[in-house]
Structure formats: structure tokens, C-alpha cells
Design a protein around this motif. Structure first.
Motif, PDB file in Angstrom:
ATOM      1  N   ILE A  92     -22.733  -2.464 -14.486  1.00 20.98           N
ATOM      2  CA  ILE A  92     -23.993  -2.380 -13.742  1.00 20.98           C
ATOM      3  C   ILE A  92     -24.261  -0.901 -13.486  1.00 20.98           C
ATOM      4  CG2 ILE A  92     -25.117  -2.820 -11.517  1.00 20.98           C
ATOM      5  CD1 ILE A  92     -24.994  -5.350 -13.010  1.00 20.98           C
ATOM      6  N   ALA A  93     -25.385  -0.385 -13.946  1.00 18.08           N
ATOM      7  CA  ALA A  93     -25.702   1.028 -13.747  1.00 18.08           C
ATOM      8  C   ALA A  93     -25.738   1.352 -12.255  1.00 18.08           C
ATOM      9  CB  ALA A  93     -27.032   1.365 -14.395  1.00 18.08           C
ATOM     10  N   VAL A  94     -25.128   2.472 -11.881  1.00 19.22           N
ATOM     11  CA  VAL A  94     -25.043   2.868 -10.476  1.00 19.22           C
ATOM     12  C   VAL A  94     -26.439   3.001  -9.868  1.00 19.22           C
ATOM     13  CG1 VAL A  94     -24.237   4.668  -8.904  1.00 19.22           C
ATOM     14  CG2 VAL A  94     -22.831   3.988 -10.861  1.00 19.22           C
ATOM     15  N   GLU A  95     -27.396   3.451 -10.679  1.00 18.13           N
ATOM     16  CA  GLU A  95     -28.752   3.612 -10.162  1.00 18.13           C
ATOM     17  C   GLU A  95     -29.319   2.311  -9.615  1.00 18.13           C
ATOM     18  OE1 GLU A  95     -28.266   6.764 -13.408  1.00 18.13           O
ATOM     19  OE2 GLU A  95     -27.557   4.732 -12.997  1.00 18.13           O
ATOM     20  N   ARG A  96     -28.961   1.180 -10.212  1.00 14.50           N
ATOM     21  CA  ARG A  96     -29.449  -0.113  -9.725  1.00 14.50           C
ATOM     22  C   ARG A  96     -28.874  -0.433  -8.345  1.00 14.50           C
ATOM     23  NH1 ARG A  96     -28.455  -4.760 -13.847  1.00 14.50           N
ATOM     24  NH2 ARG A  96     -29.653  -5.857 -12.234  1.00 14.50           N
ATOM     25  N   LEU A  97     -27.606  -0.112  -8.134  1.00 16.41           N
ATOM     26  CA  LEU A  97     -26.996  -0.337  -6.829  1.00 16.41           C
ATOM     27  C   LEU A  97     -27.580   0.613  -5.789  1.00 16.41           C
ATOM     28  CD1 LEU A  97     -23.278  -0.753  -7.965  1.00 16.41           C
ATOM     29  CD2 LEU A  97     -24.813  -2.565  -7.199  1.00 16.41           C
ATOM     30  N   GLU A  98     -27.797   1.869  -6.195  1.00 16.66           N
ATOM     31  CA  GLU A  98     -28.326   2.845  -5.232  1.00 16.66           C
ATOM     32  C   GLU A  98     -29.761   2.523  -4.836  1.00 16.66           C
ATOM     33  OE1 GLU A  98     -25.637   6.789  -6.002  1.00 16.66           O
ATOM     34  OE2 GLU A  98     -27.490   6.591  -7.189  1.00 16.66           O
ATOM     35  N   ALA A  99     -30.504   1.867  -5.717  1.00 17.39           N
ATOM     36  CA  ALA A  99     -31.857   1.453  -5.353  1.00 17.39           C
ATOM     37  C   ALA A  99     -31.839   0.454  -4.200  1.00 17.39           C
ATOM     38  CB  ALA A  99     -32.557   0.840  -6.563  1.00 17.39           C
ATOM     39  N   MET A 100     -30.741  -0.268  -4.058  1.00 13.51           N
ATOM     40  CA  MET A 100     -30.611  -1.263  -2.999  1.00 13.51           C
ATOM     41  C   MET A 100     -29.891  -0.700  -1.772  1.00 13.51           C
ATOM     42  SD  MET A 100     -28.860  -5.025  -3.367  1.00 13.51           S
ATOM     43  CE  MET A 100     -29.007  -6.249  -2.065  1.00 13.51           C
ATOM     44  N   THR A 158     -18.555  -2.673 -12.886  1.00 15.40           N
ATOM     45  CA  THR A 158     -18.710  -1.698 -11.809  1.00 15.40           C
ATOM     46  C   THR A 158     -17.997  -2.251 -10.581  1.00 15.40           C
ATOM     47  OG1 THR A 158     -20.863  -1.067 -12.673  1.00 15.40           O
ATOM     48  CG2 THR A 158     -20.402  -0.485 -10.378  1.00 15.40           C
ATOM     49  N   ILE A 159     -17.280  -1.378  -9.846  1.00 15.94           N
ATOM     50  CA  ILE A 159     -16.606  -1.824  -8.624  1.00 15.94           C
ATOM     51  C   ILE A 159     -17.233  -1.125  -7.427  1.00 15.94           C
ATOM     52  CG2 ILE A 159     -14.433  -2.040  -7.378  1.00 15.94           C
ATOM     53  CD1 ILE A 159     -12.954  -2.082  -9.983  1.00 15.94           C
ATOM     54  N   LEU A 160     -17.704  -1.941  -6.493  1.00 14.52           N
ATOM     55  CA  LEU A 160     -18.381  -1.464  -5.293  1.00 14.52           C
ATOM     56  C   LEU A 160     -17.555  -1.841  -4.073  1.00 14.52           C
ATOM     57  CD1 LEU A 160     -21.003  -0.312  -3.934  1.00 14.52           C
ATOM     58  CD2 LEU A 160     -21.849  -2.685  -3.918  1.00 14.52           C
ATOM     59  N   GLY A 219     -27.303   6.153 -16.210  1.00 14.53           N
ATOM     60  CA  GLY A 219     -27.207   4.736 -16.559  1.00 14.53           C
ATOM     61  C   GLY A 219     -25.780   4.365 -16.934  1.00 14.53           C
ATOM     62  N   LEU A 220     -25.633   3.600 -18.030  1.00 17.43           N
ATOM     63  CA  LEU A 220     -24.303   3.207 -18.469  1.00 17.43           C
ATOM     64  C   LEU A 220     -23.500   4.388 -19.012  1.00 17.43           C
ATOM     65  CD1 LEU A 220     -24.750  -0.286 -20.140  1.00 17.43           C
ATOM     66  CD2 LEU A 220     -23.904   0.270 -17.874  1.00 17.43           C
ATOM     67  N   GLY A 221     -24.159   5.522 -19.231  1.00 18.66           N
ATOM     68  CA  GLY A 221     -23.430   6.716 -19.637  1.00 18.66           C
ATOM     69  C   GLY A 221     -22.399   7.149 -18.618  1.00 18.66           C
ATOM     70  N   ARG A 222     -22.641   6.881 -17.329  1.00 15.25           N
ATOM     71  CA  ARG A 222     -21.647   7.224 -16.303  1.00 15.25           C
ATOM     72  C   ARG A 222     -20.376   6.424 -16.490  1.00 15.25           C
ATOM     73  NH1 ARG A 222     -24.649   7.794 -10.495  1.00 15.25           N
ATOM     74  NH2 ARG A 222     -22.513   8.289  -9.899  1.00 15.25           N
ATOM     75  N   ALA A 223     -20.492   5.143 -16.827  1.00 11.63           N
ATOM     76  CA  ALA A 223     -19.307   4.320 -17.070  1.00 11.63           C
ATOM     77  C   ALA A 223     -18.609   4.752 -18.358  1.00 11.63           C
ATOM     78  CB  ALA A 223     -19.703   2.848 -17.159  1.00 11.63           C
ATOM     79  N   ILE A 224     -19.394   5.032 -19.409  1.00 12.03           N
ATOM     80  CA  ILE A 224     -18.792   5.471 -20.673  1.00 12.03           C
ATOM     81  C   ILE A 224     -18.018   6.761 -20.459  1.00 12.03           C
ATOM     82  CG2 ILE A 224     -19.316   6.304 -23.006  1.00 12.03           C
ATOM     83  CD1 ILE A 224     -21.817   4.454 -22.915  1.00 12.03           C
ATOM     84  N   ASN A 225     -18.618   7.744 -19.788  1.00 14.12           N
ATOM     85  CA  ASN A 225     -17.946   9.023 -19.563  1.00 14.12           C
ATOM     86  C   ASN A 225     -16.728   8.883 -18.674  1.00 14.12           C
ATOM     87  OD1 ASN A 225     -19.463  10.856 -21.141  1.00 14.12           O
ATOM     88  ND2 ASN A 225     -21.127  10.812 -19.650  1.00 14.12           N
ATOM     89  N   ASP A 226     -16.784   7.973 -17.697  1.00 10.35           N
ATOM     90  CA  ASP A 226     -15.605   7.713 -16.867  1.00 10.35           C
ATOM     91  C   ASP A 226     -14.442   7.246 -17.734  1.00 10.35           C
ATOM     92  OD1 ASP A 226     -14.249   6.912 -14.149  1.00 10.35           O
ATOM     93  OD2 ASP A 226     -14.189   5.102 -15.383  1.00 10.35           O
ATOM     94  N   ARG A 227     -14.716   6.299 -18.642  1.00 10.86           N
ATOM     95  CA  ARG A 227     -13.635   5.799 -19.508  1.00 10.86           C
ATOM     96  C   ARG A 227     -13.128   6.904 -20.443  1.00 10.86           C
ATOM     97  NH1 ARG A 227     -15.545   2.784 -16.210  1.00 10.86           N
ATOM     98  NH2 ARG A 227     -15.496   0.517 -16.310  1.00 10.86           N
ATOM     99  N   LEU A 228     -14.053   7.714 -20.969  1.00 10.10           N
ATOM    100  CA  LEU A 228     -13.652   8.757 -21.909  1.00 10.10           C
ATOM    101  C   LEU A 228     -12.837   9.854 -21.209  1.00 10.10           C
ATOM    102  CD1 LEU A 228     -16.869   9.051 -24.078  1.00 10.10           C
ATOM    103  CD2 LEU A 228     -14.707   7.973 -24.696  1.00 10.10           C
TER     104      LEU A 228
END
Length: 315
Positions: free
Chosen positions: A197-205, A181-183, A298-307
Motif C-alpha cells: 500500500i503506497a504510503v501516500e494513501r495512508l498519509e492522506a487518511m 506495508t506495516i503501520l 508510491g510503490l517505489g518507496r517499498a521497492i527501494n526499501d527492499r533494495l
């Protein structure tokens, strides 16, 4: 270039890899995300060789890999917010885009002449051992021809780059399976690429994260519209396969290959690039790869981005 060596992750193999890197050579090595193509980030020649080996556009910046936060502070400016994020998520599959230190000593080719730098601390023990053995920062994009499917095994690296790089350090299969993940932490925080890293984990912070980046002038890797592409064309959100398609499934249902029969997104991410390659091998000339729907969470956002990038029109 001579034949690409395959090195084992032994003290001898690590010493040889570090020797090659010190001579401005290129070594592919495992991280927890994918295999990276490492070169000395301080050397214009080594970094130019990375771009040449991959056929990568020079305007697309590279990620600098370092072993610890002390090293990261040598190349990037950390404010209190960046320090807190680093403490929470490093080492691990998160890259931070931060202001570049003026005295960093990094090759301007690494940053594409930007005043920012993309940097991360990998968690993989082989990557850590190599960084400490080499004793410097490694620029390391994914170890594959530019725009093609990223490698999660040493054999994948050799399929694309044999004869174009000096060595590959074999550390087995990568556990996460999609890039970091790139922030962006220059100004307001922004998600520049979903990843391991799931985006939700970063957004929680940090709170809700807008997406950033520009395919025409990237400020971090992974922003080009067409990327991660197999040879065969790709159809997304395929509930079933049509005649002349190889179906890559997710969860229950008929498929030729399945990212995760149980519908586990972590397993699917780990399998994504390997099974994209396998589906490409199965596809006959003129056939297409049909990919099952993946939840956008979750990690589905990264998978869909790549797809989505794999399915985009080719340049």
C-alpha cells in the motif's frame, strides 16, 4: 521431513493443506504480496517449526493472517482509528501493529513476547479459502530462507525450502510482489515498513507518518538491516553496468533484465523479487548485480526499501 508436496488450489488441495496445518505442519501459500509460510499461530510447535525452517531469528515477530475483521478482533485490540483504517484498506496488503488481546491464545513466539501483534487480512482468494478451510489464524512470514529474496511463485518457495516444509499450495504468481506495508497504531501512527500500500494513501487518511522500528529489537517483520538478499552482491542507483555486472533496469536503457521497460512502479514491484532471482542466476561467481535508480514515490518507496536491505552488508 519427507518430500515437500505441491498442492493445487482445488477443494481437494485446500482440504489437504488445512489437514496439514491442523496437524501442526507447515504450508506455503500465495497472498497478493508474496508467498507466506503458514503455521497455526496458536501452536508453539508449529510456530517454532516456521522459525526453524526459515532459519529466522526468534526475536523477529511474525504476521498473523486472518480471513476477516471479526477474526482480527479476537487477537488484537481495535480502537476507532484502527477500525477506520481496517475498513479503508482491508482486505489488502496492509499489516496493522496493534495491542495484543491478553486472551488471544496466540503463541508468544508469534509476537516475540511483545504486548503487540502484527495482523492482516489478505485479499488473495487462495489465501482466503485456506484461512476459512483451516478455521484459525496463520502465522506466515515470507516462505524463503531468512534474509534471502522473497518468493512470488511456488517454484521460488521450493528453491529455498524444499524438504524443510510439508507443502506448497500453488496459486500462481503474486500480483503485488512486495510484502505488505506495516503501520503501527499503538500511540501515534508510524510507518514500520513500506510495502504494497503506497504510503501516500495512508498519509492522506492519517497525516504525515514518521518511520519507526528497530533492527536490534524489531516490533514488526522486515526491519533487519540485511534482508531480501540474493547471493551476488548488489550495487544500487546504477545508471549503467560496469564490467562484470548484471544490470537490472527500470525504464528505458540497456539492461540484462528490466523491472518495467515503461517505468511503471506497480509492474516493477510485481517483478522485483522474481527478477532479483533471475539476475542472481545470471551472475557468474565474482559478479555483481547493478540496479537502476527507482523513483522514491508510491510503490517505489517499498521497492527501494527492499533494495537497500538487499545491498546492505551481510551479517
Amino acid at each position: 521431513m519427507n518430500q515437500t508436496q505441491t498442492l493445487t488450489a482445488t477443494p481437494e488441495g485446500l482440504a489437504r493443506a488445512a489437514q496439514i496445518l491442523s496437524g501442526q505442519g507447515l504450508v506455503a501459500f500465495p497472498t497478493e504480496t508474496v508467498y507466506g509460510l503458514g503455521g497455526d499461530a496458536r501452536s508453539d510447535l508449529a510456530v517454532a517449526r516456521i522459525f526453524d525452517a526459515k532459519g529466522r531469528p526468534r526475536f523477529n515477530p511474525l504476521i498473523v493472517h486472518v480471513p476477516d475483521l471479526t477474526a482480527a478482533r479476537t487477537y488484537a485490540v481495535f480502537d476507532a482509528r484502527a477500525e477506520a483504517v481496517a475498513a479503508a484498506f482491508w482486505p489488502g496488503p496492509l499489516t496493522l501493529v496493534l495491542p495484543l488481546r491478553q486472551d488471544s491464545g496466540l503463541s508468544p513466539l508469534v509476537t516475540a513476547d511483545l504486548e503487540s501483534v502484527a495482523i492482516r487480512i489478505p485479499a488473495h482468494p487462495v489465501a482466503q479459502a485456506l484461512l476459512r478451510s483451516f478455521g484459525g489464524p496463520l502465522a506466515a512470514p515470507s516462505a524463503n530462507p531468512s534474509g534471502r529474496v522473497s518468493p512470488t511463485r511456488a517454484v521460488h518457495v521450493l528453491e529455498g525450502l524444499a524438504g524443510r516444509i510439508d507443502a506448497v499450495l500453488d496459486g500462481g504468481a503474486c500480483a503485488v510482489g512486495v510484502e505488505s506495508t506495516i503501520l503501527g497504531l499503538i500511540g501515534e501512527p508510524a510507518l514500520l515498513r513500506p510495502g504494497g500500500i503506497a504510503v501516500e494513501r495512508l498519509e492522506a487518511m492519517l497525516g504525515p507518518l514518521p518511520t519507526g522500528g528497530d533492527a536490534k529489537k524489531p516490533n514488526a517483520p522486515g526491519q533487519l538491516a540485511s534482508h531480501y538478499a540474493p547471493g551476488a552482491p548488489v550495487r544500487l542507483n546504477a545508471e549503467t553496468a560496469l564490467p562484470g555486472e548484471v544490470r537490472l533496469g527500470f525504464g528505458a536503457g540497456a539492461s540484462d533484465l528490466n523491472l518495467s521497460p515503461s517505468g511503471d512502479l506497480i509492474e516493477a514491484a510485481a517483478n522485483l523479487f522474481h527478477l532479483l532471482r533471475e539476475a542472481d542466476h545470471l551472475a557468474q561467481p565474482g559478479q555483481r548485480i547493478a540496479i537502476a535508480p527507482i523513483p522514491e514515490q508510491g510503490l517505489g518507496r517499498a521497492i527501494n526499501d527492499r533494495l537497500r536491505r538487499a545491498a546492505a552488508p551481510r551479517p
